[in-house]
Enzyme design. Structure first.
Site, PDB file in Angstrom:
ATOM      1  N   GLU A   1       7.147 -11.102  11.561  1.00 45.26           N
ATOM      2  CA  GLU A   1       5.973 -11.983  11.615  1.00 45.26           C
ATOM      3  C   GLU A   1       6.401 -13.441  11.792  1.00 45.26           C
ATOM      4  OE1 GLU A   1       3.433 -10.965   8.277  1.00 45.26           O
ATOM      5  OE2 GLU A   1       2.611  -9.309   9.419  1.00 45.26           O
TER       6      GLU A   1
ATOM      7  N   GLU B   1       3.590  -2.256  11.964  1.00 42.69           N
ATOM      8  CA  GLU B   1       2.908  -2.326  10.660  1.00 42.69           C
ATOM      9  C   GLU B   1       1.424  -2.127  10.879  1.00 42.69           C
ATOM     10  OE1 GLU B   1       3.468  -5.571   7.925  1.00 42.69           O
ATOM     11  OE2 GLU B   1       5.552  -5.856   8.557  1.00 42.69           O
TER      12      GLU B   1
HETATM   13  C1  BG6 Z   1       3.028  -8.108   6.438  1.00 43.14           C
HETATM   14  C2  BG6 Z   1       4.481  -8.147   6.009  1.00 43.14           C
HETATM   15  O1  BG6 Z   1       2.542  -9.401   6.453  1.00 43.14           O
HETATM   16  O2  BG6 Z   1       2.112  -7.537   5.601  1.00 43.14           O
HETATM   17  C3  BG6 Z   1       4.861  -7.109   4.977  1.00 43.14           C
HETATM   18  O3  BG6 Z   1       5.338  -8.061   7.116  1.00 43.14           O
HETATM   19  C4  BG6 Z   1       3.761  -6.986   3.971  1.00 43.14           C
HETATM   20  O4  BG6 Z   1       6.091  -7.456   4.425  1.00 43.14           O
HETATM   21  C5  BG6 Z   1       2.495  -6.534   4.679  1.00 43.14           C
HETATM   22  O5  BG6 Z   1       4.066  -6.096   2.933  1.00 43.14           O
HETATM   23  C6  BG6 Z   1       1.300  -6.279   3.802  1.00 43.14           C
HETATM   24  O6  BG6 Z   1       1.064  -7.378   2.984  1.00 43.14           O
HETATM   25  P1  BG6 Z   1       1.029  -7.213   1.405  1.00 43.14           P
HETATM   26  O7  BG6 Z   1       0.886  -8.547   0.853  1.00 43.14           O
HETATM   27  O8  BG6 Z   1      -0.132  -6.328   1.129  1.00 43.14           O
HETATM   28  O9  BG6 Z   1       2.320  -6.570   1.047  1.00 43.14           O
END
Ligand code: BG6
Length: 464
Positions: free
Chosen positions: A172, A361
């Site tokens: 990101e 993701e």
């Molecule tokens: C993304 C990141 O922004 O979101 C991850 O690359 C992160 O590392 C994921 O875990 C989800 O966000 P969160 O705060 O729910 O873990």
């Protein structure tokens, strides 16, 4: 549904600092993530021995990875996205020689994946860098850090050249505008000029890593990684449309540099008008021409943009301060759920770059309930993932070239923004709570069996 292409990779994604634990084992150094034990916006806590953090053990992936990889294999994964902790390889970041024990750990992990025919997709830096580089050099604000990163990248390319054929540079990469410490290791209240200068250094480092990867592992592919936060205009007022275009530019800019090889005109105009003068050398401009082979990104939600100041004031509830869309539901953490937005984003990225796309993701963070018989019926997660994958299939039909899909946190992990274990993403449940109580035992949720069936049917069993 029509089946997905045979070449499509199916799997999940992890980050070292959210799963491994063992935060000081085998010579590992302290990272920026280690000093953010309460989440990405909480004050820094220097680690002083007795001090406690949920991340110290996380889900103990460092020791339990064989069991976890076997579970991923049982679901039929063909890829696993994970990151290397820079601090396991260069504990302080500026050493001449790497740490053998750290290198050996990832050898074991990649060998375990190979045993199960799972392709590793490896992020060089996922929301962490050696804390020493922040303290002694000023993080990515310093040009010197570029060379340290290049050394680290070359070390792991040489070491794992036979084992890893998919690489990502910075997780990101566009987060730095919202969370400078997490993204570029500089204080969160830094000036815009300092933030963009640090980002520039990181973009140069990313391009150098692309170059090194192409030279050292010619048959590998290396991509960038964007936070894919697509934004819609709240109304059809031309002012709102224009504002939205500019809001989307703030994240597209990173992809434009990494994929097209130079700063786009709209960004140069922004710097000019804001009085931001960056140190960009001619040599930097040459390096930036080393562009990525594919685009990877995360996608959780979409949001809206408006010129209405009253609405903007209320929009501080989520990671990107986006205005709420009245047509969409939200997760318990206020992230607005928008499967069709994924199709829109895929088409947008494909139109813009004409490079293959990899979703690395996507997922739903939710509180799970363990029933008295031990089952976990996470239908909400199944619904979320099903609906997003349906839109991926649609985008493939639209002509978008896709490499694969890795859902976020296939096994419960420590969430990044608030360092919570109770915000669960996994198909695999981990018995551990936010205070660190629990046996760390793994168990299969209902979604585990669902994802296994979806992968086995190459997506044919998705519900339209
Ligand atoms: C993304 C990141 O922004 O979101 C991850 O690359 C992160 O590392 C994921 O875990 C989800 O966000 P969160 O705060 O729910 O873990």
């Amino acid at each position: 549904m029509k089946a997905f292409p045979d070449t499509f990779l199916w799997g999940g994604g992890l980050a070292a600092n959210q799963v491994e634990g063992a935060y000081q084992e085998d010579g590992k150094g302290i990272s920026t993530s280690d000093v953010q034990p309460d989440g990405m916006w909480a004050p820094i806590r220097e680690r002083t021995g007795a001090d406690w953090s949920i991340k110290d053990v996380a889900i103990d992936f460092y020791h339990r990875y064989p069991e976890d990889v076997a579970l991923f294999a049982e679901m039929g994964f063909t890829c696993l996205r994970l990151s290397i902790a820079w601090t396991r390889i260069y504990p302080n970041g500026d050493e001449e020689k790497p740490n053998d024990a750290g290198l050996a750990f990832y050898d074991r992990l990649f060998d375990e994946l190979a045993k199960h025919n799972i392709q590793p997709v490896v992020t060089l830096s996922h929301y962490e860098m050696p804390w020493t580089l922040v303290k002694n050099y000023g993080g990515w604000g310093s040009r010197q850090v570029i060379a340290f990163f290049e050394r680290y990248a070359k070390t792991v390319f040489n070491r794992y050249r036979e084992k890893v054929k998919f690489w990502l540079t910075f997780n990101e990469v566009n987060i730095s505008l919202h969370a400078p410490l997490t993204g570029v290791g500089i204080p969160d209240d830094s000036s815009k000029s300092d933030i963009y200068q640090a980002i520039h250094h990181q973009l140069v480092a990313s391009a150098l890593a692309v170059k090194a990867c192409h030279e050292i592992i010619p048959d590998a592919r290396i991509g960038n990684m964007l936070l894919g936060g697509i934004m819609y205009p709240l109304t059809c007022k031309p002012e709102d449309i224009l504002e939205t275009m500019q809001a989307n530019h703030t994240w597209q800019f990173f992809g434009d540099v990494q994929s097209r090889g130079s700063y786009p005109g709209y960004m140069l105009r922004y710097f000019r008008e804001q009085g931001i003068v960056l140190d960009i050398t001619d040599a930097d401009k040459e390096v930036l021409k080393e562009t990525v082979d594919f685009i990877s990104f995360s996608y959780y939600m979409s949001g809206c943009v408006t010129t209405d100041e009253e609405q903007n004031k209320r929009a501080r509830s989520n990671i990107l301060s986006m205005v709420h869309n009245p047509y969409l539901p939200a997760s318990d953490w206020g992230w607005q759920i928008d499967p069709k937005g994924l199709r829109i984003l895929l088409n947008t990225l494909w139109d813009r770059y004409q490079k293959p796309l990899f979703i690395v993701e996507n997922g739903l963070g939710a509180k799970d309930k363990v029933e008295s018989d031990g089952t976990i019926n996470d239908d909400y997660r199944i619904r979320y993932l099903n609906d997003h994958l349906v839109q991926v299939r649609e985008a493939i039909d639209d002509g978008v070239e896709m490499l694969g899909y890795a859902s976020w946190g296939p096994i419960d992990l420590v969430s990044f923004s608030n360092a919570e274990l109770s915000k669960r993403y996994g198909f695999i449940y981990v018995d551990r709570d936010d205070q660190g109580n629990g046996t760390l035992k793994r168990s299969r949720k209902k979604s585990f069996y669902w994802y296994r069936d979806i992968i086995a049917s190459k997506g044919e069993r998705l519900e339209p």
